[in-house]
Motif scaffolding. Structure first.
Motif, PDB file in Angstrom:
ATOM      1  N   UNK A   1       0.826  -1.211   0.000  1.00 54.81           N
ATOM      2  CA  UNK A   1       0.000   0.000   0.000  1.00 54.81           C
ATOM      3  C   UNK A   1       0.858   1.259   0.000  1.00 54.81           C
ATOM      4  N   UNK A   2       1.909   1.258   0.835  1.00 51.44           N
ATOM      5  CA  UNK A   2       2.777   2.429   0.940  1.00 51.44           C
ATOM      6  C   UNK A   2       3.480   2.679  -0.397  1.00 51.44           C
ATOM      7  N   UNK A   3       4.015   1.604  -0.981  1.00 52.34           N
ATOM      8  CA  UNK A   3       4.696   1.752  -2.266  1.00 52.34           C
ATOM      9  C   UNK A   3       3.712   2.199  -3.343  1.00 52.34           C
ATOM     10  N   UNK A   4       2.488   1.687  -3.269  1.00 56.30           N
ATOM     11  CA  UNK A   4       1.494   2.073  -4.276  1.00 56.30           C
ATOM     12  C   UNK A   4       1.250   3.574  -4.228  1.00 56.30           C
ATOM     13  N   UNK A   5       1.123   4.110  -2.996  1.00 57.57           N
ATOM     14  CA  UNK A   5       0.841   5.540  -2.853  1.00 57.57           C
ATOM     15  C   UNK A   5       1.943   6.384  -3.494  1.00 57.57           C
ATOM     16  N   UNK A   6       3.213   5.932  -3.395  1.00 57.51           N
ATOM     17  CA  UNK A   6       4.273   6.747  -3.998  1.00 57.51           C
ATOM     18  C   UNK A   6       4.537   6.358  -5.454  1.00 57.51           C
TER      19      UNK A   6
ATOM     20  N   UNK B   1       8.030  -7.556  -2.575  1.00 60.68           N
ATOM     21  CA  UNK B   1       7.685  -6.299  -1.917  1.00 60.68           C
ATOM     22  C   UNK B   1       8.705  -5.880  -0.845  1.00 60.68           C
ATOM     23  N   UNK B   2       9.232  -6.854  -0.104  1.00 58.51           N
ATOM     24  CA  UNK B   2      10.143  -6.497   0.978  1.00 58.51           C
ATOM     25  C   UNK B   2      11.410  -5.813   0.430  1.00 58.51           C
ATOM     26  N   UNK B   3      11.946  -6.356  -0.666  1.00 59.38           N
ATOM     27  CA  UNK B   3      13.125  -5.768  -1.297  1.00 59.38           C
ATOM     28  C   UNK B   3      12.851  -4.375  -1.838  1.00 59.38           C
ATOM     29  N   UNK B   4      11.739  -4.241  -2.560  1.00 57.19           N
ATOM     30  CA  UNK B   4      11.373  -2.952  -3.140  1.00 57.19           C
ATOM     31  C   UNK B   4      11.159  -1.900  -2.052  1.00 57.19           C
ATOM     32  N   UNK B   5      10.562  -2.342  -0.965  1.00 54.48           N
ATOM     33  CA  UNK B   5      10.291  -1.428   0.149  1.00 54.48           C
ATOM     34  C   UNK B   5      11.598  -0.858   0.679  1.00 54.48           C
ATOM     35  N   UNK B   6      12.615  -1.732   0.792  1.00 51.19           N
ATOM     36  CA  UNK B   6      13.922  -1.274   1.283  1.00 51.19           C
ATOM     37  C   UNK B   6      14.577  -0.327   0.280  1.00 51.19           C
ATOM     38  N   UNK B   7      14.359  -0.587  -1.015  1.00 52.25           N
ATOM     39  CA  UNK B   7      14.968   0.243  -2.044  1.00 52.25           C
ATOM     40  C   UNK B   7      14.377   1.648  -2.059  1.00 52.25           C
ATOM     41  N   UNK B   8      13.055   1.731  -1.986  1.00 54.00           N
ATOM     42  CA  UNK B   8      12.419   3.026  -2.196  1.00 54.00           C
ATOM     43  C   UNK B   8      12.232   3.839  -0.921  1.00 54.00           C
ATOM     44  N   UNK B   9      12.013   3.163   0.194  1.00 53.46           N
ATOM     45  CA  UNK B   9      11.792   3.907   1.437  1.00 53.46           C
ATOM     46  C   UNK B   9      13.144   4.155   2.100  1.00 53.46           C
ATOM     47  N   UNK B  10      13.559   5.419   2.095  1.00 55.72           N
ATOM     48  CA  UNK B  10      14.903   5.745   2.574  1.00 55.72           C
ATOM     49  C   UNK B  10      14.949   5.924   4.081  1.00 55.72           C
ATOM     50  N   UNK B  11      13.900   6.505   4.616  1.00 59.11           N
ATOM     51  CA  UNK B  11      13.899   6.794   6.041  1.00 59.11           C
ATOM     52  C   UNK B  11      12.511   6.558   6.605  1.00 59.11           C
TER      53      UNK B  11
ATOM     54  N   UNK C   1      10.267   8.531   1.150  1.00 58.65           N
ATOM     55  CA  UNK C   1      10.641   7.680   0.031  1.00 58.65           C
ATOM     56  C   UNK C   1      11.397   8.472  -1.007  1.00 58.65           C
ATOM     57  N   UNK C   2      12.115   7.763  -1.872  1.00 59.90           N
ATOM     58  CA  UNK C   2      12.808   8.444  -2.952  1.00 59.90           C
ATOM     59  C   UNK C   2      12.610   7.668  -4.238  1.00 59.90           C
ATOM     60  N   UNK C   3      12.178   8.382  -5.285  1.00 64.45           N
ATOM     61  CA  UNK C   3      11.972   7.724  -6.563  1.00 64.45           C
ATOM     62  C   UNK C   3      12.376   8.710  -7.660  1.00 64.45           C
TER      63      UNK C   3
END
Lengths: 249, 215
Positions: free
Chosen positions: A48-53, A72-82, A122-124
């Motif tokens: 859900x969090x990744x979808x929002x960004x 999802x776990x890997x992607x979450x670590x990649x995109x969510x910086x803090x 997040x950073x994208x």
């Protein structure tokens, strides 16, 4: 063997035995499946969090497609910086901030105490996103979601979900055509943090006006829509002191 | 049907037509109103009821000789509730996506009067195999009506089927909408379901006058 099932003593014993059997069966089911269920819920939150960004697997106009559960776990670590926890003026980092229960924190805030508010950074594509969890009430039950803002306090994406809104009416808040409308709207009106209102009769069904703080409502889902407006407003209100410090405006 | 005797087969076929739980026995109306705004919800509900009713009927039938008659309704309620919770938990652990679609219906299944009605009227007096067939038959009869109602409500109310637009786009005025057709907003609110069910009852009884009670 014939039992007299009409005797009071038999009825009481039967009821007691039944309660014990059913109770232990359910307790056993619940405790043996608890870990799996918790993991599924955690993945869902990350999706859900990744979808929002804007990190998703959407292919066409119609449907919502999350990053798949195994990735999802890997992607979450990649995109969510803090992952930040905001407690009054204190801001600290916590790798499990996204698991904080917003329902509890909102209740704490309502009592006038200081809540622990999770905020995800997040950073994208070189841009920074601030993702705020939201929690509120629809018509029948809870609604919740995430809203992703950039530095100019413009909405870059949202995700809504609900527990039991009416299928075909209020339940449509989790449809693409409703959520996509929020993208590009600003939560600011002048300098004020007003949020975004789900408005009936704003004469803008295609949502071309992006500076009116309004999106077009769902027909037949007035109360759910009002719930979404109130939820956004309430959450923004809790976070506005922090948002002012990062806002580029 | 070599597998089933004629009498057993009628347990499945009767509820599909002349002894339909919704249109003839008038059971389960509440859920027929609540969830038929979309075809997908109708299908999911029909499948859930199929499972709970057939398994529940067997369980009640196996216990029929030891259930104290004074508390039989409570016992039936516990059986339904337990089954529904088990299904819900297992789905949450192994098919999370599906469980989210179903969550709305869990409460509705427990209170569905078809289930209690069949336990009380059939499973308490018949063996497990016949009760199982009766459960399947009644759930299918219920499901058929749900799907018919869902089909018309979603098509006329939203112009979609299973969420896919079949009549064109109402906002950009394509397809049927380009010649002035409008979705009927009334169809997605619950009273519309009553009207559709009413029409089904009307059609069914005019085709088979034996179903009409004379008052």
């Amino acid at each position: 063997m014939s039992i007299n099932t009409d005797k009071n003593s038999y009825t009481v014993v039967f009821a007691a035995v039944m309660v014990v059997i059913v109770g232990s069966l359910l307790a056993f089911m619940s405790s043996s499946l608890k870990d799996r269920i918790a993991e599924n819920e955690r993945f869902e939150k990350q999706q859900n969090i990744l979808y929002a960004m804007g990190v998703n697997e959407n292919v066409d106009e119609g449907s919502v497609n999350f990053v798949s559960t195994d990735k999802v776990e890997g992607e979450f670590k990649t995109y969510i910086k803090k992952q930040l926890v905001i407690e009054g003026d204190q801001v600290s980092e916590d790798d499990h901030a996204y698991l904080i229960d917003m329902k509890k924190q909102m209740a704490i805030a309502k009592k006038g105490e200081t809540p622990k508010l999770p905020l995800l950074v997040g950073e994208k594509d070189g841009e920074t996103f601030y993702i705020i969890p939201m929690y509120g009430k629809g018509l029948w039950d809870a609604i919740w979601g995430f809203i992703a803002l950039d530095k100019t306090m413009t909405v870059r994406g949202v995700y809504f979900d609900h527990k039991g809104e009416t299928p075909g009416l209020g339940a449509n808040i989790k449809q693409r055509y409703f959520m996509d409308d929020f993208t590009g709207e600003s939560i600011l009106k002048g300098d004020e943090y007003v949020g975004i209102t789900v408005a009936k009769g704003n004469n803008d069904p295609l949502n071309n006006e992006k500076d009116d703080n309004e999106v077009d409502a769902l027909a037949g889902a007035t109360i759910t829509g009002n719930g979404v407006s109130a939820m956004i407003k309430e959450s923004i209100n809790l976070y506005k002191d922090y948002l002012k410090t990062v806002s580029a405006k | 049907m070599a597998l089933l005797t004629k009498k057993d087969a009628s347990l499945i076929t009767d509820p599909l037509a002349d002894n339909n739980p919704i249109t003839i026995q008038v059971l389960g109306i509440c859920s027929a109103l609540a969830i038929t705004a979309e075809l997908k919800a109708s299908v999911v509900m029909a499948i859930s009821v199929l499972f709970v009713l057939s398994v529940g009927n067997v369980v009640i039938s196996l216990m029929r000789n030891i259930i104290p008659s004074k508390i039989r309704i409570i016992v039936q309620l516990i059986v339904v509730a337990t089954l529904v919770i088990i299904v819900d938990q297992v789905l949450k652990a192994f098919a999370y996506e599906l469980s989210k679609t179903l969550s709305v219906f869990v409460g509705l299944i427990i209170t569905n009067c078809i289930i209690m009605g069949r336990f009380e009227a059939f499973a308490l007096g018949n063996g497990p195999w016949r009760s199982f067939l009766d459960g399947i038959g009644n759930a299918l009869g219920y499901g058929v009506i749900l799907v018919i109602v869902g089909f018309f409500r979603e098509l006329l109310g939203s112009g979609t089927l299973f969420g896919y637009p079949v009549l064109g786009n109402p906002i950009e005025k394509t397809g049927l909408y380009s010649i002035g057709y409008e979705n009927n907003g009334f169809m997605i609110i619950p009273p519309a379901a009553l009207i559709v069910v009413g029409i089904i009852i009307w059609v069914q009884r005019s085709r088979n006058p034996a179903l009409v009670e004379d008052h």
